[in-house]
Scaffold this motif. Structure first.
Motif, PDB file in Angstrom:
ATOM      1  N   ALA A  64       0.849  -1.188   0.000  1.00  0.00           N
ATOM      2  CA  ALA A  64       0.000   0.000   0.000  1.00  0.00           C
ATOM      3  C   ALA A  64       0.884   1.238   0.000  1.00  0.00           C
ATOM      4  CB  ALA A  64      -0.926   0.003   1.214  1.00  0.00           C
ATOM      5  N   ASP A  65       0.397   2.273  -0.646  1.00  0.00           N
ATOM      6  CA  ASP A  65       1.066   3.571  -0.628  1.00  0.00           C
ATOM      7  C   ASP A  65       0.217   4.500   0.222  1.00  0.00           C
ATOM      8  OD1 ASP A  65       2.339   5.944  -0.997  1.00  0.00           O
ATOM      9  OD2 ASP A  65       2.016   6.048  -3.165  1.00  0.00           O
ATOM     10  N   LEU A  66       0.584   4.670   1.472  1.00  0.00           N
ATOM     11  CA  LEU A  66      -0.207   5.482   2.391  1.00  0.00           C
ATOM     12  C   LEU A  66      -0.063   6.973   2.103  1.00  0.00           C
ATOM     13  CD1 LEU A  66       0.401   3.540   5.723  1.00  0.00           C
ATOM     14  CD2 LEU A  66      -1.567   3.405   4.180  1.00  0.00           C
ATOM     15  N   GLY A  67       0.855   7.336   1.229  1.00  0.00           N
ATOM     16  CA  GLY A  67       0.993   8.720   0.841  1.00  0.00           C
ATOM     17  C   GLY A  67       0.029   9.142  -0.243  1.00  0.00           C
ATOM     18  N   ALA A  68      -0.655   8.183  -0.853  1.00  0.00           N
ATOM     19  CA  ALA A  68      -1.650   8.497  -1.870  1.00  0.00           C
ATOM     20  C   ALA A  68      -2.913   9.066  -1.215  1.00  0.00           C
ATOM     21  CB  ALA A  68      -1.996   7.248  -2.678  1.00  0.00           C
ATOM     22  N   ASP A  69      -3.705   9.796  -2.001  1.00  0.00           N
ATOM     23  CA  ASP A  69      -4.918  10.428  -1.464  1.00  0.00           C
ATOM     24  C   ASP A  69      -5.806   9.431  -0.727  1.00  0.00           C
ATOM     25  OD1 ASP A  69      -4.323  12.971  -2.299  1.00  0.00           O
ATOM     26  OD2 ASP A  69      -5.380  12.783  -4.205  1.00  0.00           O
ATOM     27  N   ASP A  70      -5.972   8.253  -1.305  1.00  0.00           N
ATOM     28  CA  ASP A  70      -6.865   7.243  -0.732  1.00  0.00           C
ATOM     29  C   ASP A  70      -6.090   6.039  -0.216  1.00  0.00           C
ATOM     30  OD1 ASP A  70      -5.989   6.336  -3.172  1.00  0.00           O
ATOM     31  OD2 ASP A  70      -7.959   5.660  -3.874  1.00  0.00           O
ATOM     32  N   GLY A  71      -4.816   6.238   0.144  1.00  0.00           N
ATOM     33  CA  GLY A  71      -3.968   5.110   0.501  1.00  0.00           C
ATOM     34  C   GLY A  71      -4.492   4.305   1.674  1.00  0.00           C
ATOM     35  N   ALA A  72      -4.875   4.960   2.766  1.00  0.00           N
ATOM     36  CA  ALA A  72      -5.373   4.245   3.942  1.00  0.00           C
ATOM     37  C   ALA A  72      -6.700   3.557   3.648  1.00  0.00           C
ATOM     38  CB  ALA A  72      -5.516   5.202   5.116  1.00  0.00           C
ATOM     39  N   ASP A  73      -7.584   4.228   2.877  1.00  0.00           N
ATOM     40  CA  ASP A  73      -8.874   3.626   2.521  1.00  0.00           C
ATOM     41  C   ASP A  73      -8.674   2.369   1.676  1.00  0.00           C
ATOM     42  OD1 ASP A  73     -10.526   5.550   3.777  1.00  0.00           O
ATOM     43  OD2 ASP A  73     -10.181   6.929   2.117  1.00  0.00           O
TER      44      ASP A  73
ATOM     45  N   ASP B 204       2.336  17.258   1.843  1.00  0.00           N
ATOM     46  CA  ASP B 204       0.993  16.680   1.896  1.00  0.00           C
ATOM     47  C   ASP B 204       1.070  15.161   2.020  1.00  0.00           C
ATOM     48  OD1 ASP B 204      -1.757  16.939   1.932  1.00  0.00           O
ATOM     49  OD2 ASP B 204      -1.954  16.799  -0.248  1.00  0.00           O
ATOM     50  N   ALA B 205       1.947  14.548   1.244  1.00  0.00           N
ATOM     51  CA  ALA B 205       2.106  13.091   1.312  1.00  0.00           C
ATOM     52  C   ALA B 205       2.637  12.669   2.679  1.00  0.00           C
ATOM     53  CB  ALA B 205       3.046  12.616   0.209  1.00  0.00           C
ATOM     54  N   MET B 206       3.566  13.442   3.222  1.00  0.00           N
ATOM     55  CA  MET B 206       4.116  13.130   4.536  1.00  0.00           C
ATOM     56  C   MET B 206       3.029  13.173   5.614  1.00  0.00           C
ATOM     57  SD  MET B 206       7.253  15.117   6.411  1.00  0.00           S
ATOM     58  CE  MET B 206       7.776  14.732   8.073  1.00  0.00           C
ATOM     59  N   ILE B 207       2.162  14.172   5.554  1.00  0.00           N
ATOM     60  CA  ILE B 207       1.065  14.277   6.515  1.00  0.00           C
ATOM     61  C   ILE B 207       0.118  13.087   6.384  1.00  0.00           C
ATOM     62  CG2 ILE B 207      -0.983  15.646   7.103  1.00  0.00           C
ATOM     63  CD1 ILE B 207       0.700  18.145   6.336  1.00  0.00           C
ATOM     64  N   ARG B 208      -0.154  12.668   5.151  1.00  0.00           N
ATOM     65  CA  ARG B 208      -1.045  11.516   4.961  1.00  0.00           C
ATOM     66  C   ARG B 208      -0.434  10.247   5.534  1.00  0.00           C
ATOM     67  NH1 ARG B 208      -2.387  14.042  -0.092  1.00  0.00           N
ATOM     68  NH2 ARG B 208      -0.754  12.880  -1.160  1.00  0.00           N
ATOM     69  N   VAL B 209       0.861  10.029   5.289  1.00  0.00           N
ATOM     70  CA  VAL B 209       1.516   8.807   5.759  1.00  0.00           C
ATOM     71  C   VAL B 209       1.587   8.770   7.280  1.00  0.00           C
ATOM     72  CG1 VAL B 209       3.711   7.552   5.826  1.00  0.00           C
ATOM     73  CG2 VAL B 209       2.870   8.462   3.665  1.00  0.00           C
ATOM     74  N   MET B 210       1.970   9.891   7.889  1.00  0.00           N
ATOM     75  CA  MET B 210       2.349   9.870   9.299  1.00  0.00           C
ATOM     76  C   MET B 210       1.271  10.373  10.253  1.00  0.00           C
ATOM     77  SD  MET B 210       6.263  11.158   8.754  1.00  0.00           S
ATOM     78  CE  MET B 210       6.458  11.521  10.478  1.00  0.00           C
ATOM     79  N   LEU B 211       0.262  11.049   9.736  1.00  0.00           N
ATOM     80  CA  LEU B 211      -0.789  11.575  10.607  1.00  0.00           C
ATOM     81  C   LEU B 211      -2.162  11.015  10.218  1.00  0.00           C
ATOM     82  CD1 LEU B 211      -1.058  15.278  11.758  1.00  0.00           C
ATOM     83  CD2 LEU B 211      -3.081  13.955  11.194  1.00  0.00           C
ATOM     84  N   THR B 212      -2.556  11.219   8.949  1.00  0.00           N
ATOM     85  CA  THR B 212      -3.884  10.768   8.539  1.00  0.00           C
ATOM     86  C   THR B 212      -4.007   9.251   8.580  1.00  0.00           C
ATOM     87  OG1 THR B 212      -4.085  12.701   7.105  1.00  0.00           O
ATOM     88  CG2 THR B 212      -5.603  10.883   6.712  1.00  0.00           C
ATOM     89  N   ALA B 213      -3.034   8.539   8.012  1.00  0.00           N
ATOM     90  CA  ALA B 213      -3.141   7.080   7.932  1.00  0.00           C
ATOM     91  C   ALA B 213      -3.211   6.411   9.309  1.00  0.00           C
ATOM     92  CB  ALA B 213      -1.989   6.503   7.111  1.00  0.00           C
TER      93      ALA B 213
END
Length: 268
Positions: free
Chosen positions: A62-71, A108-117
């Motif tokens: 999975a690429d958690l840095g993608a917009d929908d990575g965690a989903d 933005d990708a860093m925030i998605r990987v480390m905070l949002t995901a």
């Protein structure tokens, strides 16, 4: 009477470093593994090493840095009928080139990987843990999250600080429901982390060996902490002393202390 189901744990960023050490540690404890990262070949190589010990290792890139990575990761787990008893939110990295010198897409990708995901994965997986009355969530934060932010690596510390606070809140919410939540806050750790962000030479020269820990020691502290249901774990006496010092110094002095850290690493 059927045998009890084996425990399973989802580990993000499992292809190297602390994530790989978590995979090996949980395999030794007899847990089945769900390994995720961007590099499928690294995950499959690790699975090949660990499955002869009797554990099952599911590889779910999975690429958690993608917009929908965690989903997409949560959907992949559902499609494969995987509902882990444990979650190790480990995926992460830092950017040392400076806030303005980096494109917003990189931040933005860093925030998605480390905070949002981490938050989204916990929100998606914890309800089943609560229903079963058993769960273990380790959010790999950092010593940096307990200290003032460092210039040049501007977002890393604040993101980790958020993760610590979010872990503490979730710990309080779930502690009486069989789900343990711990923020693991390592300091300098021998892993690929500094190779990836290009700071290996600087940090190796700037800090003595006694300030460093192995990934294996960090992971053992994390697993021990989550089993004891401690909301925060700072492995290593030197790291605990540094964290305590930073929190008790006046703000101006603490900021100058981390500013000196940045200069030693040539980030300011």
């Amino acid at each position: 009477m059927s045998a009890p189901a084996r425990r399973s744990v989802l580990i993000t960023g499992a292809s190297a470093g602390i994530g790989e050490a978590f995979a090996r540690a949980y395999a030794r404890r007899g847990w089945d593994l769900i390994l995720t990262a961007r590099r499928r070949e690294r995950l499959e190589a690790l699975a090949d090493v660990l499955t002869p010990s009797g554990v099952k290792a599911h590889v779910v890139p999975a690429d958690l840095g993608a917009d929908d990575g965690a989903d997409r990761l949560l959907a992949a787990l559902r499609s494969q009928g995987l509902s882990p008893d444990g979650l190790v939110n480990n995926a992460g990295y830092s950017r040392t080139s400076g806030f303005l010198a980096s494109e917003w897409a990189d931040h933005d990708a860093m925030i998605r990987v480390m905070l949002t995901a981490p938050v989204k994965l916990a929100h998606g997986l914890a309800p089943a843990m609560v229903e079963r009355g058993y769960g273990r969530i380790v959010n790999v934060a950092s010593l940096a999250g307990t200290m003032p932010a460092t210039g040049g690596d501007t977002l890393y510390g604040p993101i980790k600080s958020f993760l610590i606070k979010a872990s503490q809140g979730l710990h309080l919410e779930l502690r009486d429901r069989g789900v343990h939540v711990t923020a693991l806050c390592p300091g300098y750790t021998y892993s690929e982390f500094h190779d990836v962000n290009g700071s290996r030479e600087e940090v190796s020269a700037a800090y003595p060996r006694w300030m460093w820990m192995t990934a294996e020691a960090v992971v053992e502290a994390g697993i021990e902490g989550v089993e004891a249901n401690r909301p925060r774990v700072i492995p290593g006496l030197a790291n605990r002393l540094l964290s305590g010092l930073a929190q008790h110094l006046p703000n101006g002095m603490a900021l100058r202390m981390v500013g000196g850290h940045a200069r030693r690493l040539k980030r300011l």
